[in-house]
Motif scaffolding. Structure first.
Motif, PDB file in Angstrom:
ATOM      1  N   ASN A  49     -30.987  10.750   3.234  1.00 49.18           N
ATOM      2  CA  ASN A  49     -31.995  11.339   4.124  1.00 49.18           C
ATOM      3  C   ASN A  49     -31.912  10.770   5.535  1.00 49.18           C
ATOM      4  N   ASP A  50     -31.725   9.444   5.612  1.00 52.07           N
ATOM      5  CA  ASP A  50     -31.595   8.815   6.938  1.00 52.07           C
ATOM      6  C   ASP A  50     -30.403   9.384   7.685  1.00 52.07           C
ATOM      7  N   LEU A  51     -29.318   9.516   6.959  1.00 52.79           N
ATOM      8  CA  LEU A  51     -28.089  10.018   7.582  1.00 52.79           C
ATOM      9  C   LEU A  51     -28.259  11.477   8.005  1.00 52.79           C
ATOM     10  N   LEU A  52     -28.937  12.233   7.156  1.00 59.06           N
ATOM     11  CA  LEU A  52     -29.224  13.635   7.459  1.00 59.06           C
ATOM     12  C   LEU A  52     -29.977  13.752   8.781  1.00 59.06           C
ATOM     13  N   GLN A  53     -31.026  12.942   8.934  1.00 60.56           N
ATOM     14  CA  GLN A  53     -31.823  12.953  10.176  1.00 60.56           C
ATOM     15  C   GLN A  53     -30.940  12.634  11.378  1.00 60.56           C
ATOM     16  N   TYR A  54     -30.166  11.572  11.211  1.00 59.60           N
ATOM     17  CA  TYR A  54     -29.347  11.086  12.325  1.00 59.60           C
ATOM     18  C   TYR A  54     -28.332  12.149  12.771  1.00 59.60           C
ATOM     19  N   LEU A  55     -27.614  12.714  11.806  1.00 60.46           N
ATOM     20  CA  LEU A  55     -26.566  13.686  12.157  1.00 60.46           C
ATOM     21  C   LEU A  55     -27.167  14.998  12.641  1.00 60.46           C
ATOM     22  N   ASP A  56     -28.319  15.336  12.079  1.00 61.02           N
ATOM     23  CA  ASP A  56     -29.009  16.545  12.508  1.00 61.02           C
ATOM     24  C   ASP A  56     -29.413  16.422  13.977  1.00 61.02           C
ATOM     25  N   GLN A  57     -29.930  15.236  14.343  1.00 53.92           N
ATOM     26  CA  GLN A  57     -30.316  15.013  15.743  1.00 53.92           C
ATOM     27  C   GLN A  57     -29.106  15.080  16.666  1.00 53.92           C
ATOM     28  N   ALA A  58     -27.939  14.709  16.114  1.00 57.56           N
ATOM     29  CA  ALA A  58     -26.711  14.747  16.911  1.00 57.56           C
ATOM     30  C   ALA A  58     -26.184  16.177  17.019  1.00 57.56           C
ATOM     31  N   GLY A  59     -26.883  17.134  16.378  1.00 59.34           N
ATOM     32  CA  GLY A  59     -26.512  18.536  16.518  1.00 59.34           C
ATOM     33  C   GLY A  59     -25.571  19.046  15.445  1.00 59.34           C
ATOM     34  N   LEU A  60     -25.247  18.220  14.477  1.00 58.91           N
ATOM     35  CA  LEU A  60     -24.335  18.667  13.425  1.00 58.91           C
ATOM     36  C   LEU A  60     -25.097  19.457  12.366  1.00 58.91           C
ATOM     37  N   ASN A  61     -24.346  20.257  11.641  1.00 50.91           N
ATOM     38  CA  ASN A  61     -24.926  20.974  10.520  1.00 50.91           C
ATOM     39  C   ASN A  61     -24.775  20.067   9.292  1.00 50.91           C
ATOM     40  N   VAL A  62     -25.900  19.595   8.765  1.00 50.53           N
ATOM     41  CA  VAL A  62     -25.830  18.633   7.664  1.00 50.53           C
ATOM     42  C   VAL A  62     -26.522  19.190   6.440  1.00 50.53           C
ATOM     43  N   ARG A  63     -25.922  19.011   5.282  1.00 51.84           N
ATOM     44  CA  ARG A  63     -26.510  19.536   4.055  1.00 51.84           C
ATOM     45  C   ARG A  63     -26.522  18.468   2.972  1.00 51.84           C
ATOM     46  N   LEU A  64     -27.592  18.454   2.199  1.00 56.93           N
ATOM     47  CA  LEU A  64     -27.697  17.490   1.096  1.00 56.93           C
ATOM     48  C   LEU A  64     -27.296  18.170  -0.206  1.00 56.93           C
ATOM     49  N   VAL A  65     -26.370  17.541  -0.909  1.00 62.11           N
ATOM     50  CA  VAL A  65     -25.933  18.083  -2.196  1.00 62.11           C
ATOM     51  C   VAL A  65     -26.811  17.466  -3.287  1.00 62.11           C
ATOM     52  N   ASP A  66     -27.455  18.328  -4.035  1.00 61.15           N
ATOM     53  CA  ASP A  66     -28.409  17.872  -5.039  1.00 61.15           C
ATOM     54  C   ASP A  66     -27.719  17.742  -6.393  1.00 61.15           C
ATOM     55  N   LEU A  67     -27.221  16.548  -6.666  1.00 62.30           N
ATOM     56  CA  LEU A  67     -26.522  16.309  -7.935  1.00 62.30           C
ATOM     57  C   LEU A  67     -27.540  16.184  -9.067  1.00 62.30           C
ATOM     58  N   PRO A  68     -27.099  16.424 -10.299  1.00 60.40           N
ATOM     59  CA  PRO A  68     -28.028  16.241 -11.417  1.00 60.40           C
ATOM     60  C   PRO A  68     -28.568  14.812 -11.416  1.00 60.40           C
ATOM     61  N   ALA A  69     -29.816  14.637 -11.845  1.00 60.74           N
ATOM     62  CA  ALA A  69     -30.481  13.328 -11.795  1.00 60.74           C
ATOM     63  C   ALA A  69     -29.630  12.249 -12.460  1.00 60.74           C
ATOM     64  N   GLY A  70     -29.562  11.103 -11.803  1.00 58.38           N
ATOM     65  CA  GLY A  70     -28.842   9.964 -12.361  1.00 58.38           C
ATOM     66  C   GLY A  70     -27.336  10.025 -12.188  1.00 58.38           C
ATOM     67  N   HIS A  71     -26.855  11.062 -11.498  1.00 57.70           N
ATOM     68  CA  HIS A  71     -25.405  11.224 -11.372  1.00 57.70           C
ATOM     69  C   HIS A  71     -24.896  10.991  -9.955  1.00 57.70           C
ATOM     70  N   ASP A  72     -23.615  10.609  -9.898  1.00 59.74           N
ATOM     71  CA  ASP A  72     -22.870  10.671  -8.648  1.00 59.74           C
ATOM     72  C   ASP A  72     -21.736  11.658  -8.924  1.00 59.74           C
ATOM     73  N   PRO A  73     -20.981  12.054  -7.896  1.00 62.76           N
ATOM     74  CA  PRO A  73     -19.937  13.058  -8.152  1.00 62.76           C
ATOM     75  C   PRO A  73     -18.973  12.619  -9.258  1.00 62.76           C
ATOM     76  N   ASN A  74     -18.661  11.319  -9.300  1.00 62.09           N
ATOM     77  CA  ASN A  74     -17.740  10.823 -10.321  1.00 62.09           C
ATOM     78  C   ASN A  74     -18.278  11.057 -11.726  1.00 62.09           C
ATOM     79  N   SER A  75     -19.512  10.606 -11.959  1.00 60.17           N
ATOM     80  CA  SER A  75     -20.060  10.718 -13.322  1.00 60.17           C
ATOM     81  C   SER A  75     -20.335  12.178 -13.668  1.00 60.17           C
ATOM     82  N   ASP A  76     -20.621  12.983 -12.638  1.00 55.37           N
ATOM     83  CA  ASP A  76     -20.872  14.403 -12.879  1.00 55.37           C
ATOM     84  C   ASP A  76     -19.615  15.070 -13.448  1.00 55.37           C
ATOM     85  N   PHE A  77     -18.465  14.757 -12.838  1.00 55.26           N
ATOM     86  CA  PHE A  77     -17.214  15.338 -13.333  1.00 55.26           C
ATOM     87  C   PHE A  77     -16.868  14.781 -14.717  1.00 55.26           C
ATOM     88  N   ILE A  78     -17.086  13.478 -14.899  1.00 52.41           N
ATOM     89  CA  ILE A  78     -16.758  12.873 -16.198  1.00 52.41           C
ATOM     90  C   ILE A  78     -17.585  13.525 -17.312  1.00 52.41           C
TER      91      ILE A  78
END
Ligand SMILES: [Zn+2]
Length: 329
Positions: free
Chosen positions: A282-311
């Motif tokens: 969220n902090d990063l989203l705010q920061y990059l958004d203020q810098a004018g970039l298009n920022v999106r948050l990927v909502d992974l399943p609860a308790g997961h990171d991309p690695n565990s999601d694929f596993i």
């Protein structure tokens, strides 16, 4: 200190340093003086003089002069202390030492099963990818002897953080990812395969975003916090993934993301129970958004990171859908 500085300047003659950094000059009537365009200010008429005997420079255009350390201060905008550190690095590049250590660990990966087993357990099975990322394994045996054969002293290995005061490999029983910046190894990341604290880096800058050279030209980037997240996303075909190697971005990494003002950044940090990943995202989203970039948050399943999601069975299509469903501010 004074003696050290004197020796440092003797070991890197000013003229040699300037040549190495592409300064063009001509010698004045076979004497010790050389003249060329000033590297410190814009000019068309050569007014930068170097005396190779005294190891001093003077520019008649911008009226600045001094020794090698002064030149580094002015040209690289560093403090005196930082300039000395920079020159020490130039003499005996730690990056070369780290590249050798990384190469050693890469060989070790194929000599000890537990490293490969751990990679398989984390879902990394593409041999070409393992090679491309330069992944290695520190079995804990003989990195010290291997590097000492190249002439590195124990002090250098200790200063780099590769061994501890007892002389043992600090990465013992870790899978190693070399962090590169423009083809130079700037740090090593080691993931413990045993009970030690999971993450370890050398006590030096983590550098820019991981594999930046390969993604910098892309407009849409996926940003993850861990290298195993990156490995599985690359393996699944999402080659536009880069990694901050934890959730805290350095000023260099933030500047890299901001290089292209039209960039879209998908933040795919861990969905931790303690909200740490979400808060950082969220902090990063705010920061990059203020810098004018298009920022999106990927909502992974609860308790997961991309690695565990694929596993746990997610496919490339599943992840592509998560990207589509990602949210912006
Ligand atoms: Zn000048």
């Amino acid at each position: 200190m004074h003696q050290d500085l004197k020796r440092l300047k003797q070991r890197i003659p000013l003229l040699e340093y300037l040549y190495r950094h592409d300064w063009k000059s001509h010698q004045i009537s076979d004497g010790p003086e050389f003249v060329g365009l000033c590297p410190l200010h814009e000019e068309t008429h050569a007014s930068f003089y170097v005396n190779a005997q005294k190891n001093l420079f003077y520019c008649h255009g911008c009226t600045r002069g001094g020794d090698l350390i002064r030149f580094v201060e002015l040209s690289r905008h560093l403090s005196f202390r930082e300039s000395v550190a920079y020159l020490v690095e130039e003499l005996a590049p730690t990056t070369q030492l780290l590249a050798r250590a990384a190469a050693f660990y890469q060989l070790e990966l194929h000599r000890h099963r537990e490293g490969m087993d751990y990679l398989a357990q984390r879902g990394v099975h593409d041999a070409k990818l393992i090679e491309e990322l330069g992944i290695g394994y520190a079995h804990g045996g003989n990195v010290r002897a291997f590097l000492q054969d190249f002439g590195y002293s124990l002090e250098q290995l200790l200063a780099a953080g590769l061994i501890n005061p007892q002389g043992a490999d600090t990465f013992c029983r870790r899978v190693i990812f070399p962090c590169r910046q423009q083809d130079r190894v700037v740090n090593l990341y080691g993931r413990s395969i045993g009970h030690a604290f999971p993450h370890r880096r050398l006590p030096r800058s983590k550098g820019g975003l991981f594999a930046w050279e390969s993604v910098r030209h892309l407009r849409d980037l996926i940003l993850v916090e861990g290298l195993f997240d990156l490995a599985l996303l690359w393996q699944a075909g999402f080659r536009n993934t880069t990694c901050a190697i934890d959730t805290h971005l350095t000023p260099t990494q933030l500047a890299q993301l901001r290089q292209d003002p039209n960039r879209c950044v998908y933040i795919a940090f861990d969905q931790d129970e303690n909200q740490a990943g979400q808060n950082a995202a969220n902090d990063l989203l705010q920061y990059l958004d203020q810098a004018g970039l298009n920022v999106r948050l990927v909502d992974l399943p609860a308790g997961h990171d991309p690695n565990s999601d694929f596993i746990s069975g997610a496919t490339a299509q599943d992840f592509a859908r998560l990207l589509e469903e990602s949210t912006s501010l």
